[in-house]
Design a protein around this motif. Sequence first.
Motif, PDB file in Angstrom:
ATOM      1  N   LEU A   1       0.833  -1.204   0.000  1.00  0.00           N
ATOM      2  CA  LEU A   1       0.000   0.000   0.000  1.00  0.00           C
ATOM      3  C   LEU A   1       0.863   1.248   0.000  1.00  0.00           C
ATOM      4  O   LEU A   1       1.792   1.383   0.816  1.00  0.00           O
ATOM      5  CB  LEU A   1      -0.920   0.014   1.227  1.00  0.00           C
ATOM      6  N   GLU A   2       0.545   2.173  -0.907  1.00  0.00           N
ATOM      7  CA  GLU A   2       1.193   3.471  -0.959  1.00  0.00           C
ATOM      8  C   GLU A   2       0.111   4.549  -1.019  1.00  0.00           C
ATOM      9  O   GLU A   2      -0.959   4.345  -1.578  1.00  0.00           O
ATOM     10  CB  GLU A   2       2.096   3.568  -2.186  1.00  0.00           C
ATOM     11  N   GLN A   3       0.390   5.705  -0.476  1.00  0.00           N
ATOM     12  CA  GLN A   3      -0.507   6.861  -0.524  1.00  0.00           C
ATOM     13  C   GLN A   3      -1.891   6.513   0.030  1.00  0.00           C
ATOM     14  O   GLN A   3      -2.888   6.533  -0.702  1.00  0.00           O
ATOM     15  CB  GLN A   3      -0.631   7.386  -1.959  1.00  0.00           C
ATOM     16  N   TYR A   4      -1.920   6.244   1.297  1.00  0.00           N
ATOM     17  CA  TYR A   4      -3.154   5.924   1.981  1.00  0.00           C
ATOM     18  C   TYR A   4      -3.388   6.961   3.065  1.00  0.00           C
ATOM     19  O   TYR A   4      -2.507   7.797   3.347  1.00  0.00           O
ATOM     20  CB  TYR A   4      -3.078   4.522   2.583  1.00  0.00           C
ATOM     21  N   ALA A   5      -4.561   6.898   3.690  1.00  0.00           N
ATOM     22  CA  ALA A   5      -4.894   7.829   4.763  1.00  0.00           C
ATOM     23  C   ALA A   5      -5.094   7.052   6.056  1.00  0.00           C
ATOM     24  O   ALA A   5      -5.458   5.862   6.032  1.00  0.00           O
ATOM     25  CB  ALA A   5      -6.146   8.623   4.420  1.00  0.00           C
ATOM     26  N   ILE A   6      -4.869   7.720   7.190  1.00  0.00           N
ATOM     27  CA  ILE A   6      -5.113   7.151   8.510  1.00  0.00           C
ATOM     28  C   ILE A   6      -6.183   7.989   9.199  1.00  0.00           C
ATOM     29  O   ILE A   6      -6.099   9.220   9.229  1.00  0.00           O
ATOM     30  CB  ILE A   6      -3.834   7.122   9.363  1.00  0.00           C
ATOM     31  N   LYS A   7      -7.194   7.313   9.740  1.00  0.00           N
ATOM     32  CA  LYS A   7      -8.281   8.014  10.405  1.00  0.00           C
ATOM     33  C   LYS A   7      -8.590   7.331  11.735  1.00  0.00           C
ATOM     34  O   LYS A   7      -8.191   6.182  11.965  1.00  0.00           O
ATOM     35  CB  LYS A   7      -9.535   8.024   9.521  1.00  0.00           C
ATOM     36  N   ASN A   8      -9.337   8.049  12.573  1.00  0.00           N
ATOM     37  CA  ASN A   8      -9.841   7.429  13.789  1.00  0.00           C
ATOM     38  C   ASN A   8     -10.770   6.289  13.423  1.00  0.00           C
ATOM     39  O   ASN A   8     -11.567   6.388  12.480  1.00  0.00           O
ATOM     40  CB  ASN A   8     -10.579   8.450  14.644  1.00  0.00           C
TER      41      ASN A   8
END
Length: 892
Positions: free
Chosen positions: A287-294
Amino acid sequence: MEDPGPDPPDDPHDGSTPASPSSSGGGGGGQASWLLRVLEAARGASLLSASPAEMPPLTVVAVERYLAEAPPCPPAPPCPAAVPPQYWYDVTLADGSRQERCHLAPSLNGLVQRGHLRPGARLRLTRCSYLYDERRLRYGFPCLEGVEWVAGEPPARPVPVASAPRPPPLRGERKHYLPLWNNEDPYGDAWEAEKPPEKVDVDVSKLTSLGHLEMTWRSRIHFHPLLVRVLHKSRLRYYGKPEKKMDVPYQAYFEVADSSGMISMVLWNSLCPEWYNSMKVGTVLFLEQYAIKNSYPFKTQPTPGDSQMKRFATIEISLNVRDPPTKISIIPEEMVKPEWGLPEVKYRFITRSELDNLPNNHSCDVIGLVTFVGRIERARKREHSEDFWLYRWAHAIDGTSEQPFILEIFATSQPDVFERIHPMTYLVCTQMRVVRDLTDNPSSTIYLTTSNESQIFITGCHKGQPYTRDTKVKNFIHWTKTQSEADQMKKTVIGGYYPLPRPPNSFLKYCKSNRVESVLKAIGEMGKEIEDLHYREHKRIAIQGIISAIRYINCSNVAEDASGVEPVQKDASQTLEISTVSKEDGVQKENLQTKECTSFLGPQYAPGEQQWHQTPQSKKSTVKRKTEAEEGSTSVIPVPSYHYFTRSARKKFGLDKSQHEDFVQDKNEQPVSDSSQYYADQEGLSAMPETEETRGTCDSWQSDLWAQVKDKLLKYLHHSTVFPESIPRKFDYAHKDLLMQQYNLHAAVYQPKEMRTDKNINEFKSASGLGYYEVTVLGINHDVAVDVAFLPLFYPENPHLLQMEDIENDTLLSCMSCISAYHQKTTSYGALCDTFPLSNEIVKAAMDLDGKHVVCILDICHLGDDKVEVFLSKIYKTVEPDVLGLVCNQNA
């Protein structure tokens, strides 16, 4: 098929070349198509509608569903937020030379919802119109407003259409169609089958770990690449709303892990059609260029196979097409290096012998040989909603117990697997949950149900799956090699009515999540309940009443109707609503039930002067049966002698133990049923001389109260028909495709097969009893009544298929089940049947309820067209303490 584009310009030489309205392409010239001429006539009419004088039959090629747009809201009051979403349908029709895609007028949606309008059906177009979309320039589409059915004609083969991307729905701005019967399954060519693995150079020095992400994600905007393995996969979630314009509103959860622990990963929107089918349990992702969220706090959590693995529950990985645009790569398993430290997929397989000791809601994985699979049914998600869950029941054995795994399998976004479950396949179900309740009924049946993260696999899907290395899976495969395929085939059953889960023994528990007034339905309201059912919708309702009459209808489990003629069930609009019910009508009702039994048996038992014929005189002579215990107060009225089957007749019916089917192997080593003896027996039945002993029996009991009020009813509903689709059938491997098609739902697109079989579903041998019971329930105000059916399910070759102890506290239903089981057992083994179908035990149990108010739990299921089965599932006495307390609390 091409999209029906805007109207053609007046000047054909102005340089624009839009598509013709509703053009679907396909063979033949457009002017030769009757369908195209009618649609063009509607578009050119002053009222934009047409009713053709000639109406040749058309074939329904496809019926496709999509989310309707929200209706415009008036200024006041504001639009209600709780209105469930509505759906529209597009129908593709073929006239032999052309196919045309038309919108179905919403007033006709019920034709699809009740299984009338389906692919392969033949109809005539009686009225159509043309609708313009005022928000789009020069765009319109045809609309079907009136159709009528054509019976007896086979479907015409649709015109071949060049392969092309599926056009978007005709009406509104939706970009894709939904599956016809649920929202969880992928549907359409936008969903990629499987992406091939890529050769990716992984620079381990640039990777980050999940544990490091959890500690640093708030302080970073861009994240280093991740290398993870998929450990769990959820079914798809469709979250489309009528008022929202999102193109592909889908979401799917995955649990992924590296050497530091496990975390949730969410696949959003248009990435779902592209990647969902490729991300399997065990797949390694880069995985590249992903987001992290609550993390979403209310998400379901699978039970990890490795209980020691750390879970990062506060954050989740978000994969989307933007913000940022995610880059996903699948690493081939042979390129995965041990030094990467990726965890292996672990399971929690149990054997059937271990299940009885597991607590409620325990998570486990199972493998077994399928011995029974039921039809696909639907359950409404919310009251008055058009959204449904799809589910089916299955039984599987693993050799560690005489009892099977009982599996409630909901659709897991694997439609190809879900629809192909059949007996004699190896079935794997993961992340199943144990359902049991020892507090209410210690002897209740234990079963397993799917969870949000369950995956199912059948024969043909097992190769390369991580579970093939599990010890218990290997033990199961070893056990199967010791089994006789022919012996196991004898135990296989498919389809029909299936009465699980049983209602609880306590009516208080039945009502615990509902108010009594919303649980109980008036008998007079049953017509509306049945009318509101959708195709294959199963619903359980409760009515108050008095058990007033019972009638046994004895039908052979072998000589089924090969003519395809099915019994006709009266619609709610046909019920009696007159001040009195005449005696003649009572006679007609008896004859109607005789016809039902005749259809059940077959054309060789057509009513004649001496066959299954009950005259008005015999009707008048019907008497009540009394038990011996009542001889002191009431004289026992003699009853006619029981017509049992002789040994020779039993051989004709194939009821002797030695008459089981023999199974042989074909060239491909597939089990095939040797039905030559069966057809020989059928021919023998046709020529069998009619005697007292070969006639069926229909014994009956009625209460004193029923005798007094039955001629004075305001309304009398008849819903005791047992349709061929309600009867479980012996599985026949030679016709497994036909049987699977019968018990699956209608497909969205008509797919004619090159080799069609003329075999009718009624020709497949019944797997259960010799008959069923008609039970009359009188309303507590003595002015309405309803006939419902009770189907005892006993399988002589597989007595563990259903556990009868679940109804042991229900005396009447228990007696009817046990007596029918005994009746069938003795018949199957060649003993003389000297027991009345309505035995003294049944009559005594019925008389114990005589005049008493009871609550009857009814299972109703819409089988398509106008066929609705109504089966009695449970009887509660209203004198029970918990019921009285419930009523007192309600009144207070």
